[in-house]
Design an enzyme around this catalytic site. Structure first.
Site, PDB file in Angstrom:
ATOM      1  N   ASP A  33       0.856  -1.195   0.000  1.00 48.12           N
ATOM      2  CA  ASP A  33       0.000   0.000   0.000  1.00 48.12           C
ATOM      3  C   ASP A  33       0.889   1.241   0.000  1.00 48.12           C
ATOM      4  O   ASP A  33       1.739   1.394   0.861  1.00 48.12           O
ATOM      5  CB  ASP A  33      -0.889  -0.028   1.254  1.00 48.12           C
ATOM      6  CG  ASP A  33      -1.701   1.249   1.410  1.00 48.12           C
ATOM      7  OD1 ASP A  33      -1.972   1.916   0.388  1.00 48.12           O
ATOM      8  OD2 ASP A  33      -2.068   1.572   2.558  1.00 48.12           O
ATOM      9  N   ASP A  37      -4.069   4.006   2.868  1.00 48.93           N
ATOM     10  CA  ASP A  37      -5.498   3.706   3.060  1.00 48.93           C
ATOM     11  C   ASP A  37      -5.734   2.243   3.439  1.00 48.93           C
ATOM     12  O   ASP A  37      -6.874   1.817   3.593  1.00 48.93           O
ATOM     13  CB  ASP A  37      -6.321   4.097   1.820  1.00 48.93           C
ATOM     14  CG  ASP A  37      -6.018   3.220   0.612  1.00 48.93           C
ATOM     15  OD1 ASP A  37      -5.096   2.366   0.705  1.00 48.93           O
ATOM     16  OD2 ASP A  37      -6.679   3.378  -0.430  1.00 48.93           O
ATOM     17  N   ASP A 110      -5.437 -10.410 -15.372  1.00 44.00           N
ATOM     18  CA  ASP A 110      -6.516 -11.336 -15.081  1.00 44.00           C
ATOM     19  C   ASP A 110      -7.693 -10.976 -15.986  1.00 44.00           C
ATOM     20  O   ASP A 110      -8.026  -9.799 -16.128  1.00 44.00           O
ATOM     21  CB  ASP A 110      -6.927 -11.212 -13.607  1.00 44.00           C
ATOM     22  CG  ASP A 110      -7.307 -12.540 -12.991  1.00 44.00           C
ATOM     23  OD1 ASP A 110      -8.147 -13.228 -13.590  1.00 44.00           O
ATOM     24  OD2 ASP A 110      -6.777 -12.872 -11.920  1.00 44.00           O
ATOM     25  N   ASP A 218     -10.031 -16.281 -15.864  1.00 40.95           N
ATOM     26  CA  ASP A 218     -10.821 -16.739 -14.727  1.00 40.95           C
ATOM     27  C   ASP A 218     -11.916 -17.715 -15.155  1.00 40.95           C
ATOM     28  O   ASP A 218     -12.682 -17.422 -16.086  1.00 40.95           O
ATOM     29  CB  ASP A 218     -11.462 -15.501 -14.084  1.00 40.95           C
ATOM     30  CG  ASP A 218     -12.055 -15.768 -12.724  1.00 40.95           C
ATOM     31  OD1 ASP A 218     -11.281 -16.108 -11.814  1.00 40.95           O
ATOM     32  OD2 ASP A 218     -13.278 -15.638 -12.568  1.00 40.95           O
ATOM     33  N   GLU A 276      -7.947 -20.742 -16.147  1.00 38.08           N
ATOM     34  CA  GLU A 276      -8.286 -21.355 -14.859  1.00 38.08           C
ATOM     35  C   GLU A 276      -9.503 -22.251 -15.061  1.00 38.08           C
ATOM     36  O   GLU A 276     -10.532 -21.790 -15.551  1.00 38.08           O
ATOM     37  CB  GLU A 276      -8.598 -20.276 -13.818  1.00 38.08           C
ATOM     38  CG  GLU A 276      -8.758 -20.880 -12.432  1.00 38.08           C
ATOM     39  CD  GLU A 276      -9.812 -20.192 -11.564  1.00 38.08           C
ATOM     40  OE1 GLU A 276      -9.743 -20.344 -10.341  1.00 38.08           O
ATOM     41  OE2 GLU A 276     -10.711 -19.540 -12.113  1.00 38.08           O
ATOM     42  N   HIS A 349      -4.723 -17.114  -4.547  1.00 39.39           N
ATOM     43  CA  HIS A 349      -5.580 -16.320  -3.671  1.00 39.39           C
ATOM     44  C   HIS A 349      -6.872 -17.031  -3.274  1.00 39.39           C
ATOM     45  O   HIS A 349      -7.640 -16.494  -2.489  1.00 39.39           O
ATOM     46  CB  HIS A 349      -5.907 -14.995  -4.373  1.00 39.39           C
ATOM     47  CG  HIS A 349      -6.725 -15.213  -5.604  1.00 39.39           C
ATOM     48  ND1 HIS A 349      -6.218 -15.849  -6.724  1.00 39.39           N
ATOM     49  CD2 HIS A 349      -8.008 -14.931  -5.892  1.00 39.39           C
ATOM     50  CE1 HIS A 349      -7.172 -15.938  -7.631  1.00 39.39           C
ATOM     51  NE2 HIS A 349      -8.263 -15.375  -7.160  1.00 39.39           N
ATOM     52  N   ASP A 350      -7.131 -18.200  -3.850  1.00 43.89           N
ATOM     53  CA  ASP A 350      -8.333 -18.965  -3.508  1.00 43.89           C
ATOM     54  C   ASP A 350      -8.033 -20.149  -2.596  1.00 43.89           C
ATOM     55  O   ASP A 350      -8.954 -20.875  -2.210  1.00 43.89           O
ATOM     56  CB  ASP A 350      -8.993 -19.536  -4.778  1.00 43.89           C
ATOM     57  CG  ASP A 350      -9.554 -18.467  -5.686  1.00 43.89           C
ATOM     58  OD1 ASP A 350      -9.925 -17.383  -5.174  1.00 43.89           O
ATOM     59  OD2 ASP A 350      -9.603 -18.709  -6.907  1.00 43.89           O
TER      60      ASP A 350
HETATM   61  O1  ISL Z   1     -12.306 -20.961  -4.168  1.00 46.06           O
HETATM   62  C1  ISL Z   1     -13.207 -21.462  -4.795  1.00 46.06           C
HETATM   63  C2  ISL Z   1     -14.536 -21.618  -4.248  1.00 46.06           C
HETATM   64  O2  ISL Z   1     -14.565 -22.792  -3.495  1.00 46.06           O
HETATM   65  C3  ISL Z   1     -13.019 -21.910  -6.119  1.00 46.06           C
HETATM   66  O3  ISL Z   1     -13.924 -22.830  -6.555  1.00 46.06           O
HETATM   67  C4  ISL Z   1     -13.078 -20.676  -6.977  1.00 46.06           C
HETATM   68  O4  ISL Z   1     -14.331 -20.100  -6.903  1.00 46.06           O
HETATM   69  C5  ISL Z   1     -12.787 -21.045  -8.379  1.00 46.06           C
HETATM   70  O5  ISL Z   1     -11.463 -21.423  -8.320  1.00 46.06           O
HETATM   71  C6  ISL Z   1     -12.944 -19.864  -9.293  1.00 46.06           C
HETATM   72  O6  ISL Z   1     -12.110 -18.858  -8.894  1.00 46.06           O
HETATM   73  C7  ISL Z   1     -12.043 -17.702  -9.637  1.00 46.06           C
HETATM   74  O7  ISL Z   1     -13.316 -17.162  -9.922  1.00 46.06           O
HETATM   75  C8  ISL Z   1     -14.062 -16.686  -8.814  1.00 46.06           C
HETATM   76  C9  ISL Z   1     -13.255 -15.815  -7.864  1.00 46.06           C
HETATM   77  O8  ISL Z   1     -13.967 -15.655  -6.658  1.00 46.06           O
HETATM   78  C10 ISL Z   1     -11.905 -16.408  -7.568  1.00 46.06           C
HETATM   79  O9  ISL Z   1     -11.156 -15.546  -6.753  1.00 46.06           O
HETATM   80  C11 ISL Z   1     -11.254 -16.658  -8.881  1.00 46.06           C
HETATM   81  O10 ISL Z   1      -9.926 -17.084  -8.762  1.00 46.06           O
HETATM   82  C12 ISL Z   1     -15.178 -15.877  -9.406  1.00 46.06           C
HETATM   83  O11 ISL Z   1     -14.653 -14.915 -10.272  1.00 46.06           O
HETATM   84 CA    CA Z   2      -3.632   2.167  -1.155  1.00 44.74          CA
END
Ligand code: ISL
Ligand code: CA
Length: 578
Positions: A33, A37, A110, A218, A276, A349-350
């Site tokens: 950051d 903020d 992305d 995505d 993905e 990140h998931d």
């Molecule tokens: O983390 C999950 C939910 O259990 C995964 O199934 C995830 O939703 C899936 O990998 C899809 O992820 C992507 O699309 C989503 C978003 O929330 C995730 O951050 C992204 O990586 C919807 O856009």
């Molecule tokens: Ca910031």
């Protein structure tokens, strides 16, 4: 042994530069950051490029930075061609891109086009009336036959969304339902409509013209739905599992080929595309990534990150068996060996933090983080490092639901409470597998807020930043960071790492993952103990030299027996004919 940078590899073309690249994923909200903020931003990223260069990566993948109401942290986009003010401006973006290129790195965006935000002008128009020209850009359906709109069970299908609850929301303006596989604020685009597809392709070309080097797409295997929209088989929640009706649908390969033609074909430049794909099988992945088919360079598959999901899904976790992990990783190495290409990842990140999930983040934190990295980075494929993984960041001790920010975890928690189930059990599952584990700020130093912000971070900093941080690792040769540096350097210097073939060894061993990589007279032998107990294995390494190990001093082998301490990982090399 000393390593020298090799000349251009002869088995790949320039267009396949990504076969020897290492990618680093930035989740911008939590990276750095610049203005206090509490939310990471583009100037913050610019100020930390030294870290990435020092690590040695080639490509940055930026999670979404577009305009967004942030219902799902930017995976809900309201303007594909602008930067969200929280992250900066288009000028900040151009500056970042120029800096990245000037340092010899590339930048991949992305691309979130299975759905938009409900605040995107396309959806605002689409919902405004049944005969709006953009009506058919999304999936609108009346209530189920025999039901009034809003009745329980009136949704056009029984599908359950990824984030709990039905995939359909009734819109009062026209009294019809719209489809959202994720949150109600993420309506699904209708890819059957060629206008939608061509609007997306035009937007992609606009970013390429601006200088970006490719896209991470995505949930791209969800864009082709079965247009008859059948109900799904009943699931644990009472709703149905619609997945088979929208994943890898009938036109998915057609759409990927069309996108390739419309966006990438005939352009100069070196791009990377990675799709993905939840639920993708290796058989599909071969089709998606076979260069002759002109679809994608590689896909993110989910097999290895779903191994610890129980019958009730991700929040019903079950223990992970090393033998399952080995079998899964090995299968993808084998099956995408000749045609097709793998992406390699342990976290993003998931997913929870990889050292906490696959390793031992207590007594063997450093050893397990480095062992897992060794196994992954010596595979064939393109490795992805998720921010913080390179310093061994761990899961987070979230105390209560107040500590959480992720829509998926919060919905799961609320549903648990609403249905009278045990909230502590939900919290335990969320601590174990929830997405917020990977979303706390990058731990730059041991100062307040871990050096991430001068304000207060949007999600609490992991308290372990006092001892686990980047600044403390740069000059420590035994650190997780320095181990990642060495692994990445090996890929740069030894073509066998990127291009060698793969052969599993000790396939039946319950804890030790071992394999050989071979190319033009060079053989690597990788052996890693993925358990917190010592392991003795029969492996003859007499003809090999030790190239890298994560534990020093190591015990040499005797009579074809190797003794590996907990989470010990070694890479051996030989160039003599065997
Ligand atoms: O983390 C999950 C939910 O259990 C995964 O199934 C995830 O939703 C899936 O990998 C899809 O992820 C992507 O699309 C989503 C978003 O929330 C995730 O951050 C992204 O990586 C919807 O856009
Ligand atoms: Ca910031």
């Amino acid at each position: 042994m000393t390593l020298t940078r090799t000349d251009h590899d002869t088995t790949t073309t320039d267009a396949q530069w990504w076969k020897s690249a290492v990618v680093y994923q930035i989740y911008p909200r939590s990276f750095a950051d610049s203005n206090g903020d509490g939310i990471g931003d583009l100037p913050g990223i610019r100020s930390r490029l030294d870290h990435l260069q020092r690590l040695g990566i080639d490509v940055i993948w930026l999670s979404p930075i577009y305009r967004s109401p942030h219902a799902d942290n930017g995976y809900d986009i309201s303007d594909y061609q602008d930067i969200d003010p929280v992250f900066g401006t288009l000028a900040d973006f151009d500056g970042l891109l120029a800096d990245v290129h000037q340092r010899g790195m590339k930048l991949v965006m992305d691309l979130v086009v299975n759905h938009t935000s409900d605040e995107h002008p396309w959806f605002r128009e689409s919902r405004s009336s049944s005969d709006n020209p953009k009506r058919d850009w999304y999936w609108w359906r009346p209530a189920r036959d025999g039901f009034e709109p809003g009745d329980p069970g009136a949704e056009p299908t029984n599908w359950e969304s990824f984030f709990s609850g039905p995939t359909w929301t009734l819109d009062p303006i026209t009294g019809e339902y719209y489809l959202h596989l994720f949150d109600p604020k993420q309506p699904d685009l209708n890819w059957e409509n060629p206008e939608v597809r061509h609007a997306v392709y035009a937007m992609m070309r606009w970013w390429l013209d601006r200088g970006v080097d490719g896209f991470r797409m995505d949930v791209i295997n969800l864009i082709s739905k079965d247009t008859t929209l059948p109900d799904g088989a009943p699931g644990a929640s009472g709703l149905g599992n619609g997945f088979p009706h929208y994943a890898n649908g009938p036109r998915i390969h057609e759409f990927m080929q069309e996108m390739h033609r419309e966006v990438f074909a005939g352009r100069d430049g070196q791009y990377l595309t990675v799709g993905e794909m939840p639920g993708v099988t290796w058989q599909d992945a071969v089709l998606f990534t076979d260069p002759a088919r002109h679809e994608l360079d590689m896909v993110f598959q989910f097999e290895h990150v779903n191994l610890d999901h129980g019958p009730g899904g991700k929040f019903d976790p079950r223990p992970l068996r090393v033998s399952d992990l080995k079998a899964s990783l090995g299968r993808w190495q084998r099956e995408l060996g000749t045609a097709g290409w793998n992406s390699l990842y342990l976290g993003n990140h998931d997913q929870p933090r990889s050292v906490s999930r696959f390793g031992d983040d207590g007594a063997h934190w450093r050893e397990s983080a480095t062992a897992l990295a060794t196994v992954l980075h010596m595979h064939r494929g393109t490795p992805y490092v998720y921010q913080g993984e390179e310093i061994g960041m761990t899961n987070v001790p979230f105390a209560t639901a107040e500590d959480l920010r992720d829509i998926e975890s919060l919905n799961h928690y609320r549903k648990t409470v609403a249905t009278g189930q045990d909230p502590e059990r939900a919290m335990a599952a969320i601590r174990h597998i929830g997405r917020d584990n990977a979303r706390t700020p990058v731990q730059w130093d041991d100062g307040p807020q871990a050096g991430f912000t001068t304000g207060t971070a949007w999600i609490g900093v992991n308290p372990n930043h006092t001892w686990l941080n980047a600044a403390g690792q740069y000059d420590d040769p035994e650190s997780v960071f320095c181990h990642y540096q060495r692994l990445i350097e090996l890929r740069r210097t030894l073509p066998v790492v990127a291009h060698g073939d793969f052969q599993m060894l000790l396939a039946d061993h319950p804890a030790v993952y071992a394999y050989q990589r071979q190319r033009e007279g060079t053989t690597l032998l990788v052996v890693a103990n993925l358990a917190s107990e010592q392991a003795d294995v029969a492996l003859d390494v007499e003809h090999y030299d030790l190239l890298l190990s994560n534990i020093e001093p190591y015990t040499p082998s005797t009579n074809g027996q190797l003794v590996l301490t907990p989470w010990e990982a070694r890479i051996y090399i030989t160039t003599s004919p065997r």
